[in-house]
Design an enzyme around this catalytic site. Sequence first.
Site, mmCIF file in Angstrom:
data_model
loop_
_atom_site.group_PDB
_atom_site.id
_atom_site.type_symbol
_atom_site.label_atom_id
_atom_site.label_comp_id
_atom_site.label_asym_id
_atom_site.label_seq_id
_atom_site.Cartn_x
_atom_site.Cartn_y
_atom_site.Cartn_z
ATOM 1 N N THR A 55 0.803 -1.243 0.000
ATOM 2 C CA THR A 55 0.000 0.000 0.000
ATOM 3 C C THR A 55 0.830 1.285 0.000
ATOM 4 O O THR A 55 0.414 2.254 -0.643
ATOM 5 C CB THR A 55 -1.043 0.006 1.132
ATOM 6 O OG1 THR A 55 -0.422 -0.456 2.334
ATOM 7 C CG2 THR A 55 -2.245 -0.849 0.790
ATOM 8 N N ILE A 109 -5.109 -2.546 -22.027
ATOM 9 C CA ILE A 109 -6.362 -2.240 -21.310
ATOM 10 C C ILE A 109 -6.745 -3.353 -20.330
ATOM 11 O O ILE A 109 -7.573 -3.165 -19.441
ATOM 12 C CB ILE A 109 -7.513 -1.951 -22.319
ATOM 13 C CG1 ILE A 109 -8.638 -1.120 -21.681
ATOM 14 C CG2 ILE A 109 -8.085 -3.218 -22.917
ATOM 15 C CD1 ILE A 109 -8.291 0.291 -21.379
ATOM 16 N N GLU A 148 -9.710 7.540 -23.503
ATOM 17 C CA GLU A 148 -9.193 7.301 -24.861
ATOM 18 C C GLU A 148 -9.854 8.243 -25.864
ATOM 19 O O GLU A 148 -11.017 8.630 -25.695
ATOM 20 C CB GLU A 148 -9.493 5.836 -25.261
ATOM 21 C CG GLU A 148 -8.846 5.441 -26.575
ATOM 22 C CD GLU A 148 -9.035 3.957 -26.914
ATOM 23 O OE1 GLU A 148 -9.743 3.261 -26.153
ATOM 24 O OE2 GLU A 148 -8.489 3.503 -27.931
ATOM 25 N N ARG A 195 -15.840 8.213 -32.275
ATOM 26 C CA ARG A 195 -17.221 8.648 -32.521
ATOM 27 C C ARG A 195 -17.280 10.168 -32.668
ATOM 28 O O ARG A 195 -18.169 10.696 -33.325
ATOM 29 C CB ARG A 195 -18.126 8.209 -31.370
ATOM 30 C CG ARG A 195 -18.177 6.716 -31.199
ATOM 31 C CD ARG A 195 -19.018 6.355 -30.011
ATOM 32 N NE ARG A 195 -20.431 6.615 -30.255
ATOM 33 C CZ ARG A 195 -21.332 6.652 -29.290
ATOM 34 N NH1 ARG A 195 -20.982 6.455 -28.027
ATOM 35 N NH2 ARG A 195 -22.585 6.882 -29.579
ATOM 36 N N HIS A 242 2.224 1.125 -7.311
ATOM 37 C CA HIS A 242 2.107 -0.325 -7.076
ATOM 38 C C HIS A 242 1.587 -1.031 -8.334
ATOM 39 O O HIS A 242 2.171 -2.010 -8.809
ATOM 40 C CB HIS A 242 1.168 -0.593 -5.888
ATOM 41 C CG HIS A 242 0.712 -2.001 -5.806
ATOM 42 N ND1 HIS A 242 1.589 -3.055 -5.659
ATOM 43 C CD2 HIS A 242 -0.530 -2.559 -5.888
ATOM 44 C CE1 HIS A 242 0.908 -4.191 -5.646
ATOM 45 N NE2 HIS A 242 -0.375 -3.920 -5.794
ATOM 46 N N HIS A 265 3.397 -3.540 -11.232
ATOM 47 C CA HIS A 265 2.800 -4.821 -11.626
ATOM 48 C C HIS A 265 2.702 -4.881 -13.162
ATOM 49 O O HIS A 265 3.058 -5.889 -13.782
ATOM 50 C CB HIS A 265 1.423 -4.946 -10.972
ATOM 51 C CG HIS A 265 0.700 -6.203 -11.316
ATOM 52 N ND1 HIS A 265 1.177 -7.456 -10.950
ATOM 53 C CD2 HIS A 265 -0.454 -6.427 -12.002
ATOM 54 C CE1 HIS A 265 0.336 -8.375 -11.394
ATOM 55 N NE2 HIS A 265 -0.649 -7.779 -12.051
ATOM 56 N N ARG A 312 4.780 -6.699 -18.426
ATOM 57 C CA ARG A 312 4.999 -6.269 -19.811
ATOM 58 C C ARG A 312 6.460 -6.024 -20.188
ATOM 59 O O ARG A 312 6.758 -5.772 -21.357
ATOM 60 C CB ARG A 312 4.149 -5.015 -20.099
ATOM 61 C CG ARG A 312 2.650 -5.237 -19.921
ATOM 62 C CD ARG A 312 2.122 -6.369 -20.767
ATOM 63 N NE ARG A 312 0.683 -6.587 -20.556
ATOM 64 C CZ ARG A 312 -0.020 -7.480 -21.214
ATOM 65 N NH1 ARG A 312 0.550 -8.260 -22.112
ATOM 66 N NH2 ARG A 312 -1.318 -7.626 -20.964
#
Length: 294
Positions: A71, A93, A102, A106, A200, A204, A209
């Site tokens: 935390t 995502i 994003e 439209r 945090h 991750h 990645r």
Amino acid sequence: MKTRRVTVPAMEAVMGRTMPVLDHGFVRVVDYMGDDGAVAQAARVSYGRGTKTVSDDRGLIRYLMRHAHTTPFEMCELKLHVKLPIFVARQWIRHRTASVNEISGRYSILDREFYLPQHDVIGTQDEKNRQGRGAALSASKASKYLGILSRDALKAYDHYERFLGIKGDKTTEKAVARELARIVLPLNYYTQWYWKTDLHNLLHFLALRLDSRAQFEIREYAKVIAGAVKRWVPLCWEAFVDYRLQALKLSRAEAAVVKSVLEGRDPRKAALGLSNRERAELKESMGIDVPSDG
Ligand SMILES: Cc1cc2nc3c(=O)[nH]c(=O)nc-3n(C[C@H](O)[C@H](O)[C@H](O)COP(=O)(O)OP(=O)(O)OC[C@H]3O[C@@H](n4cnc5c(N)ncnc54)[C@H](O)[C@@H]3O)c2cc1C
């Protein structure tokens, strides 16, 4: 106006600067909150007085990272502006613990910008890893692939413009709605978003990645973000590299195999529960080759 907030000079130096990724993409640091000190400060609230042994920021941050006391790392935030191909965005995502805004196809007309991989990263299907890329394709095959990719992307954009009723600089009244016109565009077209997350969850994201198993294109983004994180919170980054990124996690059986080897015993018995894939992974990570009995 002078601020009373924490600022990090190395981060101020890159704020607002466009850091290029792939052929048309970028990562730009829009804002950040906190620093290494903010992580340590938050942790001290929970430890209270009298814990002199963890009083030094570096030691405390390393302790927190080592013991997954996560935390305090959530006290720091990073906001990025990212331009990325749609197929990378689809992977990105999946990291649900971030706030995203994003560009809307439209409302807006999307740019004629699509991703074409460099020759040297165009590979064949990996034979072992079903998700991965194997050896480089021959130059002529790679050129053919790029030619088709590029022609299709341009053709799709021509159709997009036709649906939008764009002729030269004009848009006709009988255009198809933008939300329907855009669906003709392939996955290599670029999109953009603002992406904000805490340290945090960012770490991750980076752990997953930056990994060699992640797709090359998203790894390129992760590398650029990792560079920014290193500037921003060098102590947290150091602890992350030591205790997570380059650390090894062993299963019960794997630990038993390692223990057997260290004690000079035959590891085959300890390895009985390991699948062939686990054995291969152990060989890759620890250099321990346990022959199967079969
Ligand atoms: C190399 C690689 C290959 C992948 N291949 C595929 C694939 O083939 N198909 C596919 O669909 N996905 C694939 N993914 C995506 C992957 O399954 C995860 O969705 C993605 O990595 C996000 O991870 P996460 O859920 O831990 O992250 P986040 O969504 O950021 O979540 C962070 C953490 O919060 C907690 N959390 C968040 N939401 C919930 C929830 N609803 N319930 C419980 N806990 C929650 C979990 O502890 C989670 O680890 C792949 C990812 C990688 C890195």
